[in-house]
Scaffold this active site. Sequence first.
Site, PDB file in Angstrom:
ATOM      1  N   LYS A  22     -40.274 -33.502 -47.574  1.00 29.76           N
ATOM      2  CA  LYS A  22     -39.029 -32.598 -47.012  1.00 29.76           C
ATOM      3  C   LYS A  22     -37.961 -33.036 -46.129  1.00 29.76           C
ATOM      4  CE  LYS A  22     -40.616 -28.406 -46.383  1.00 29.76           C
ATOM      5  NZ  LYS A  22     -41.988 -27.672 -46.174  1.00 29.76           N
ATOM      6  N   ARG A  92     -42.440 -27.150 -40.050  1.00 32.17           N
ATOM      7  CA  ARG A  92     -42.611 -27.066 -41.618  1.00 32.17           C
ATOM      8  C   ARG A  92     -43.941 -28.467 -42.018  1.00 32.17           C
ATOM      9  NH1 ARG A  92     -36.679 -26.972 -43.840  1.00 32.17           N
ATOM     10  NH2 ARG A  92     -38.058 -25.826 -45.589  1.00 32.17           N
ATOM     11  N   GLY A 101     -51.679 -26.656 -50.856  1.00 30.72           N
ATOM     12  CA  GLY A 101     -53.016 -27.126 -50.075  1.00 30.72           C
ATOM     13  C   GLY A 101     -52.461 -27.346 -48.703  1.00 30.72           C
ATOM     14  N   MET A 103     -50.450 -27.089 -44.712  1.00 28.26           N
ATOM     15  CA  MET A 103     -50.349 -25.339 -44.012  1.00 28.26           C
ATOM     16  C   MET A 103     -48.635 -25.116 -44.468  1.00 28.26           C
ATOM     17  SD  MET A 103     -49.922 -25.324 -39.889  1.00 28.26           S
ATOM     18  CE  MET A 103     -48.255 -24.634 -40.363  1.00 28.26           C
ATOM     19  N   ARG A 336     -34.600 -30.957 -53.265  1.00 23.31           N
ATOM     20  CA  ARG A 336     -36.345 -32.047 -53.482  1.00 23.31           C
ATOM     21  C   ARG A 336     -36.130 -31.722 -55.744  1.00 23.31           C
ATOM     22  NH1 ARG A 336     -41.421 -28.471 -52.569  1.00 23.31           N
ATOM     23  NH2 ARG A 336     -40.602 -26.651 -53.481  1.00 23.31           N
ATOM     24  N   HIS A 454     -69.121 -38.221 -77.186  1.00 19.41           N
ATOM     25  CA  HIS A 454     -68.785 -39.038 -78.557  1.00 19.41           C
ATOM     26  C   HIS A 454     -67.495 -37.523 -78.501  1.00 19.41           C
ATOM     27  CE1 HIS A 454     -69.218 -38.220 -82.621  1.00 19.41           C
ATOM     28  NE2 HIS A 454     -69.273 -39.407 -83.122  1.00 19.41           N
ATOM     29  N   ARG A 616     -61.752 -53.588 -89.094  1.00 20.48           N
ATOM     30  CA  ARG A 616     -62.954 -54.127 -88.530  1.00 20.48           C
ATOM     31  C   ARG A 616     -64.313 -53.783 -89.295  1.00 20.48           C
ATOM     32  NH1 ARG A 616     -65.082 -50.747 -83.337  1.00 20.48           N
ATOM     33  NH2 ARG A 616     -65.641 -49.438 -84.769  1.00 20.48           N
ATOM     34  N   GLU A 744     -65.077 -58.289 -77.009  1.00 14.91           N
ATOM     35  CA  GLU A 744     -65.264 -57.275 -76.143  1.00 14.91           C
ATOM     36  C   GLU A 744     -67.146 -57.262 -75.467  1.00 14.91           C
ATOM     37  OE1 GLU A 744     -66.021 -53.876 -78.923  1.00 14.91           O
ATOM     38  OE2 GLU A 744     -66.996 -55.420 -80.880  1.00 14.91           O
ATOM     39  N   SER A 763     -58.278 -59.196 -80.591  1.00 19.40           N
ATOM     40  CA  SER A 763     -58.742 -57.416 -79.799  1.00 19.40           C
ATOM     41  C   SER A 763     -59.093 -57.432 -79.039  1.00 19.40           C
ATOM     42  CB  SER A 763     -58.225 -56.335 -81.593  1.00 19.40           C
ATOM     43  OG  SER A 763     -58.149 -55.354 -81.034  1.00 19.40           O
ATOM     44  N   GLY A 765     -61.604 -55.062 -77.516  1.00 18.14           N
ATOM     45  CA  GLY A 765     -62.338 -53.498 -77.801  1.00 18.14           C
ATOM     46  C   GLY A 765     -62.638 -53.064 -75.937  1.00 18.14           C
ATOM     47  N   THR A 766     -61.605 -52.974 -75.184  1.00 21.51           N
ATOM     48  CA  THR A 766     -61.981 -51.955 -73.714  1.00 21.51           C
ATOM     49  C   THR A 766     -62.641 -51.313 -73.146  1.00 21.51           C
ATOM     50  OG1 THR A 766     -60.131 -51.136 -74.250  1.00 21.51           O
ATOM     51  CG2 THR A 766     -59.575 -53.664 -72.922  1.00 21.51           C
ATOM     52  N   ASN A 767     -63.416 -50.255 -74.744  1.00 17.99           N
ATOM     53  CA  ASN A 767     -64.409 -49.581 -74.351  1.00 17.99           C
ATOM     54  C   ASN A 767     -65.427 -50.553 -74.288  1.00 17.99           C
ATOM     55  OD1 ASN A 767     -62.516 -47.713 -74.823  1.00 17.99           O
ATOM     56  ND2 ASN A 767     -63.843 -47.203 -76.973  1.00 17.99           N
ATOM     57  N   CYS A 830     -57.362 -52.630 -78.636  1.00 15.34           N
ATOM     58  CA  CYS A 830     -57.935 -51.371 -79.712  1.00 15.34           C
ATOM     59  C   CYS A 830     -58.534 -49.711 -78.445  1.00 15.34           C
ATOM     60  CB  CYS A 830     -57.960 -51.765 -80.961  1.00 15.34           C
ATOM     61  SG  CYS A 830     -60.260 -52.766 -80.836  1.00 15.34           S
ATOM     62  N   TYR A 850     -49.720 -56.284 -79.051  1.00 19.76           N
ATOM     63  CA  TYR A 850     -48.970 -55.064 -79.729  1.00 19.76           C
ATOM     64  C   TYR A 850     -50.785 -54.198 -78.563  1.00 19.76           C
ATOM     65  CZ  TYR A 850     -53.410 -56.108 -82.258  1.00 19.76           C
ATOM     66  OH  TYR A 850     -54.724 -56.206 -82.903  1.00 19.76           O
TER      67      TYR A 850
END
Length: 873
Positions: A22, A92, A101, A103, A336, A454, A616, A744, A763, A765-767, A830, A850
């Site tokens: 502001k 202000r 949130g 003031m 703004r 899941h 896979r 992975e 590839s 597998g980041t999980n 992936c 990719y």
Amino acid sequence: MTKYVYAFYEGNKEMKTLLGGKGANLAEMTKIGLPVPPGFTVTTQACNQYYEDGKQIHESIIKEIFENLKNLEEKIAKKFGDEKNPLLVSVRSGAVFSMPGMMDTILNLGLNDQTVIGMAKATENERFAYDSYRRFIQMFGDVVLEIPKYKFDHILEKEKQINHAELDTELTTQNLKNIIEEYKKLVKKESRKDFPQDPKEQLLMAIQAVFSSWNNPRAIVYRELNDIPNHLGTAVNVQSMVFGNMGDTSGTGVAFTRNPATGEKKLFGEFLMNAQGEDVVAGIRTPQPIAQLENTMPKVYKQFADVANLLENHYKDMQDIEFTIEKGKLFMLQTRNGKRTATAAINVAVDMVNEKIIDKETAILRIEPNQLDQLLHPTFEEKAMKEATKITKGLPASPGAATGKIYFNAQDVVNAANEGEKVILVRLETSPEDIEGMVAAQGILTARGGMTSHAAVVARGMGKCCVAGCGELRVDETKKVFKVGDKIFKEGDYISLDGNTGNVYEGSIQTQDPELSGNFGTLMNWADEMRKLKIRTNADTPKDAAVAVKFGAEGIGLCRTEHMFFEEERIPAVRKMILSKTVEERVAALDKLLPFQKNDFAGIFKEMGERSVTIRLLDPPLHEFLPHHDEDIKALSKQIEISYEQLKETVEELKELNPMLGHRGCRLSITYPEICEMQTKAIIMAAIEVKKEKNIDIEPEIMVPLIGSEKELEIIKDLIIKTANEVMDEMDEKLKFKVGTMIEVPRAAVTADEIAKHAEFFSFGTNDLTQMTYGFSRDDAGKFIPEYRKKEIFEKDPFQRLDQVGVGKLMKMAVELGKSQREDIKLGICGEHGGDPDSIEFCHKIGLHYVSCSPYRVPIARLAAARAAVQNK
Ligand code: ADP
Ligand code: MG
Ligand code: MG
């Protein structure tokens, strides 16, 4: 020495960090010569200093504040606390990012029992002066002294009633004086002190209140939700007042330079005559549409429209503007960049490129990739929403809107769906056995599980609406009911789910399909021109593949084969295979699966044409394919004619303490090479078949999951090549194909050079890589991740946003090692992170080729990849 206070004319729009949004924009408007009431900004640094000094405004800062106040007095030739012609100010808050949130603003500060008399005389408008005073006491009492607002409202309403006044503008000066007396009594009673009469004391109290509001619970929660760091602090703007409540030629309003819902290029907003500040939004009187101002005050309207236009061109973005008119004179109070819907964001960005206000790259950077999500799923009709009754709220696990009859197990869902019903699957939590029900359902509701449960992961993959972890839901799957409080919902009752908010509603609500407008396509084309990363999709069926291609996917980065194993016709053969005691038995069972798998792959190849497809090999532990409850085991033993005892024994045998770290992935191919053989056969046969049929080039990529050591891959690759060659010989055909692996397991990342000897592609597998790097399972992590986030150990759930520091370091290492061994190795990702914009930027930076994500996130990934390319030029 640090400067803690800046006059508006000393700042500019680049100084947001210091002056807040502001303050920086008030300074900028002042700089470019717009009519902004003069004032000054106490910096965010002063706010941080306030906390450092144990919640005290430092003396030197107080001194600076009063120096600036003096300066302000000289500028507008009024004095603070002057009994004849007092200077009044607004106080202000203004953080770096606009934050609800914080003031609320205080107006008319500087009024007291004496100055109000002076102001009445100076303006020759007694009513106005007392109206301002009563507003001031109310705002100060509410915001600074924290006296509940309704207590003030109550007094005001009572006075209106006694005097038969409909509107507050009908109150007389005497009425207002009465109200002020009552207000002061209220303040005395609630705060045990008189209302502060010294304007300087009022000012410091107000500034201090703004600083403390930085740490009020609402603000803290908001920052957490929006990833706003706690250390930023808020600035405070002190500004000389102008008055919209001085009669019929005064007023106040807000307006957007374009329509924030649709993007239409036309002023959009509201104003109210003889009103101040928040009256417009507070709904005290009904405001008028901004276009009406042209009739009410044509000159002012023209001036405002010109200023709006100027501001938009100056900021090169749609502006959200607040203004006040004092006796026919226009003043600008705020500007703004306006918040907008995804549709408006796209339309404004594309229009502005066409209007030559911004270039294409800027347009791309204007759109937050995740915002597109709103456009890619069905939504509830706005009208129907207004009448909806909310039952409860869970986690917004997968976006979209769904409405249907509730059923409590997969089979019932499938049956009802086959009857043509729209169905919602309600479960305590889902497991792989529920897949078919999830496919057939419109949406999924679970009582347990987090954002990576899941249900959540699978639903997102399917682009299906899902509300997960709905704690208030008491689900009884056997009785087929759920309760929320004392409300009961039975099988066949209608409910509706909003996957964007997590809200659950009673009854059925009309939904509408996503519309991808012309500008959306244009923007996507621009993104495609800019991005370096290719975008693939995770798709297991021709249907998913088709959706993904429609959204612009350039290939499949992950085709999971296990889902194919779950289908009703096949699961008996799968189970036979698992229960086989000899190799021959197993081969016989696999032979039955072969034609199914071949057709699955053929369907996908047909859909994808010459685009790359990575398939896979089987990944999950085998026990997932077997029943676990005694009754189910009994039923199955009859069905496949194996004794209950024997079946039970096998089920027990396959049970694992840590299935995530157990007998799965390539370990299955090592122990049961027949599975790998069958899948390879199916892939090669299908590829040759489609290649011939459509006369196109197909080069399937066979991906081995969970490799941890070079030797594993060497053995499996040999087997794949041997099997493929046999198939080709038999069919008398040639086919090119690639063999690669997922990275992975952390060991694979650190020995990637060894592994790259045998892998033509990696590839990530980041999980799994995240699970194993941290050493916690994502099925359990939901229990403690919220606490970790609260304690700032995690900024974000590492399953949603890639942990670039740790997991990312392993990826970088694997990329470098892999390339050192094999220069042209193909690199992709992936895991779920392939659809997360921040993670995509990281993938761009480390040089992947990719990313692969669920079909519905493909446009998001295209945009994120383009932004990464632009931002990292
Ligand atoms: P918010 O951040 O909630 O929008 P603001 O600080 O913008 O709060 O204040 C809200 C409203 O108060 C403004 O839109 C304006 O109408 C009024 N206001 C603030 N400062 C002044 C001022 N100096 N003179 C007149 N009105 C003001
Ligand atoms: Mg405002
Ligand atoms: Mg995995």
